[in-house]
Design an enzyme around this catalytic site. Structure first.
Site, PDB file in Angstrom:
ATOM      1  N   ASP A  36       0.842  -1.184   0.000  1.00 17.04           N
ATOM      2  CA  ASP A  36       0.000   0.000   0.000  1.00 17.04           C
ATOM      3  C   ASP A  36       0.885   1.245   0.000  1.00 17.04           C
ATOM      4  O   ASP A  36       2.016   1.214   0.507  1.00 17.04           O
ATOM      5  CB  ASP A  36      -0.899  -0.001   1.243  1.00 17.04           C
ATOM      6  CG  ASP A  36      -2.122   0.895   1.095  1.00 17.04           C
ATOM      7  OD1 ASP A  36      -3.233   0.366   0.945  1.00 17.04           O
ATOM      8  OD2 ASP A  36      -1.965   2.135   1.133  1.00 17.04           O
ATOM      9  N   ASP A  52       3.502   1.315  -4.965  1.00 11.89           N
ATOM     10  CA  ASP A  52       2.617   2.058  -5.856  1.00 11.89           C
ATOM     11  C   ASP A  52       2.294   1.139  -7.024  1.00 11.89           C
ATOM     12  O   ASP A  52       3.157   0.864  -7.861  1.00 11.89           O
ATOM     13  CB  ASP A  52       3.313   3.329  -6.348  1.00 11.89           C
ATOM     14  CG  ASP A  52       2.463   4.145  -7.302  1.00 11.89           C
ATOM     15  OD1 ASP A  52       1.315   3.730  -7.612  1.00 11.89           O
ATOM     16  OD2 ASP A  52       2.940   5.200  -7.763  1.00 11.89           O
ATOM     17  N   VAL A  53       1.050   0.641  -7.083  1.00 14.59           N
ATOM     18  CA  VAL A  53       0.711  -0.334  -8.120  1.00 14.59           C
ATOM     19  C   VAL A  53       0.720   0.276  -9.517  1.00 14.59           C
ATOM     20  O   VAL A  53       0.644  -0.444 -10.514  1.00 14.59           O
ATOM     21  CB  VAL A  53      -0.644  -1.015  -7.844  1.00 14.59           C
ATOM     22  CG1 VAL A  53      -0.603  -1.802  -6.543  1.00 14.59           C
ATOM     23  CG2 VAL A  53      -1.791  -0.008  -7.867  1.00 14.59           C
ATOM     24  N   ASN A  79      -6.458  -5.924  -4.694  1.00 13.27           N
ATOM     25  CA  ASN A  79      -7.548  -5.107  -4.161  1.00 13.27           C
ATOM     26  C   ASN A  79      -7.346  -3.608  -4.373  1.00 13.27           C
ATOM     27  O   ASN A  79      -8.320  -2.852  -4.328  1.00 13.27           O
ATOM     28  CB  ASN A  79      -7.699  -5.390  -2.661  1.00 13.27           C
ATOM     29  CG  ASN A  79      -8.693  -4.474  -1.998  1.00 13.27           C
ATOM     30  OD1 ASN A  79      -9.896  -4.641  -2.131  1.00 13.27           O
ATOM     31  ND2 ASN A  79      -8.196  -3.475  -1.269  1.00 13.27           N
ATOM     32  N   TYR A 144     -15.168   4.228 -13.977  1.00 15.68           N
ATOM     33  CA  TYR A 144     -14.984   3.195 -12.953  1.00 15.68           C
ATOM     34  C   TYR A 144     -15.489   1.849 -13.462  1.00 15.68           C
ATOM     35  O   TYR A 144     -14.820   0.815 -13.306  1.00 15.68           O
ATOM     36  CB  TYR A 144     -15.720   3.603 -11.684  1.00 15.68           C
ATOM     37  CG  TYR A 144     -15.521   2.654 -10.520  1.00 15.68           C
ATOM     38  CD1 TYR A 144     -14.286   2.553  -9.895  1.00 15.68           C
ATOM     39  CD2 TYR A 144     -16.567   1.870 -10.052  1.00 15.68           C
ATOM     40  CE1 TYR A 144     -14.093   1.685  -8.827  1.00 15.68           C
ATOM     41  CE2 TYR A 144     -16.387   1.004  -8.989  1.00 15.68           C
ATOM     42  CZ  TYR A 144     -15.157   0.913  -8.381  1.00 15.68           C
ATOM     43  OH  TYR A 144     -14.966   0.048  -7.333  1.00 15.68           O
ATOM     44  N   LYS A 148     -13.424  -1.749 -14.045  1.00 17.13           N
ATOM     45  CA  LYS A 148     -13.809  -2.979 -13.369  1.00 17.13           C
ATOM     46  C   LYS A 148     -14.323  -4.031 -14.355  1.00 17.13           C
ATOM     47  O   LYS A 148     -14.146  -5.238 -14.139  1.00 17.13           O
ATOM     48  CB  LYS A 148     -14.862  -2.688 -12.295  1.00 17.13           C
ATOM     49  CG  LYS A 148     -14.333  -1.861 -11.131  1.00 17.13           C
ATOM     50  CD  LYS A 148     -13.193  -2.563 -10.398  1.00 17.13           C
ATOM     51  CE  LYS A 148     -12.762  -1.808  -9.146  1.00 17.13           C
ATOM     52  NZ  LYS A 148     -11.702  -2.515  -8.395  1.00 17.13           N
ATOM     53  N   THR A 179     -17.215   1.999   3.144  1.00 14.63           N
ATOM     54  CA  THR A 179     -15.774   2.157   3.275  1.00 14.63           C
ATOM     55  C   THR A 179     -15.417   3.634   3.363  1.00 14.63           C
ATOM     56  O   THR A 179     -16.248   4.506   3.081  1.00 14.63           O
ATOM     57  CB  THR A 179     -15.047   1.554   2.051  1.00 14.63           C
ATOM     58  OG1 THR A 179     -15.453   2.280   0.881  1.00 14.63           O
ATOM     59  CG2 THR A 179     -15.373   0.074   1.897  1.00 14.63           C
TER      60      THR A 179
END
Length: 249
Positions: A36, A52-53, A79, A144, A148, A179
């Site tokens: 993360d 950092d993805v 995730n 978004y 996905k 969340t």
């Protein structure tokens, strides 16, 4: 969990669904590394590693560190993700690139780095956090949903590519989850209370999904108990995708 100590990497695990998943895996006996940007926020006994993805070298270095610390790798939970609001006309190109970099290519990078290690596991599993918007049209979520939807398709392709290697690949499709990201989204609404009520009402259960509920689904798919489950999208969405109830219920 299985009798042996499984080793797991969870991206975006410092908060929300990722943190709930990392904690549940750990409670089940797994050794868990969280990748993360905010690795310092990760509580013990979870191992926080900054990553950092959206940056390939960052991902490769973080996965190497995780595998070295854990002594191998059995489970990868992709995730990490960011949100976006708007129609196809609303989001500029830079935002499209950023969301796809994180939500789609982030999973590609982490999986690519993890595959050599997963091939050495007897219980290798990859779980991607997708979304119900991958399969359901929702207003104001074009970018978004595109990210996905691509992740959902990638899940199926990866499952086909790696099934003969003994690596299972599945995804979860949460509904609207309670969340910190949803809280921030609601804070920007003109009437946060009314917007929260609307989000609750659009799910047939009449409430938001909890992070713990999504985590339970992820952990099942990641566990040896799901040894015959691959290429599957598990909905944890309060029935929003499959149910149509009377408007006056």
């Amino acid at each position: 969990m299985a009798q042996q100590r499984l080793r797991a990497v969870v991206t975006g695990g410092a908060s929300g669904i990722g943190l709930a998943t990392a904690r549940l895996l750990s409670d089940g006996g797994a050794a868990v590394a969280v990748l993360d940007l905010h690795a310092g926020d990760v509580p013990a006994p979870l191992l926080g590693i900054r990553a950092d993805v959206a940056d390939d070298e960052s991902v490769r270095a973080a996965v190497r560190s995780a595998v070295d610390a854990l002594g191998g790798l059995d489970i990868l939970v992709n995730n990490a993700g960011i949100g976006a609001v708007g129609t196809v006309a609303d989001n500029p190109d830079d935002q499209w690139r950023r969301v796809l970099e994180v939500n789609l290519l982030g999973a590609v990078r982490t999986t690519r780095a993890a595959l050599p290690h997963l091939r050495g596991s007897r219980h290798a599993a990859i779980v991607n956090t997708c979304s119900f918007v991958a399969l359901t049209g929702v207003p104001g979520r074009a970018l978004y949903a595109a990210s996905k939807g691509a992740l959902h398709a990638l899940t199926l392709a990866m499952a086909a590519d790696h099934v003969t290697e003994g690596i299972r690949v599945n995804c979860v499709n949460p509904g609207t989850v309670d969340t910190p990201w949803v809280d921030r989204l609601l804070d920007r609404a003109d009437d946060p209370a009314a917007e929260r009520a609307r989000l609750r009402a659009r799910q047939p259960t009449g409430r938001l999904v909890t992070a713990d509920e999504v985590a339970a689904a992820i952990c099942y798919l990641a566990s040896p108990a799901a040894g015959s489950v691959t290429g599957t999208a598990l909905a944890v969405d309060g029935g929003i995708h499959g149910l149509r109830l009377p408007a006056d219920r």
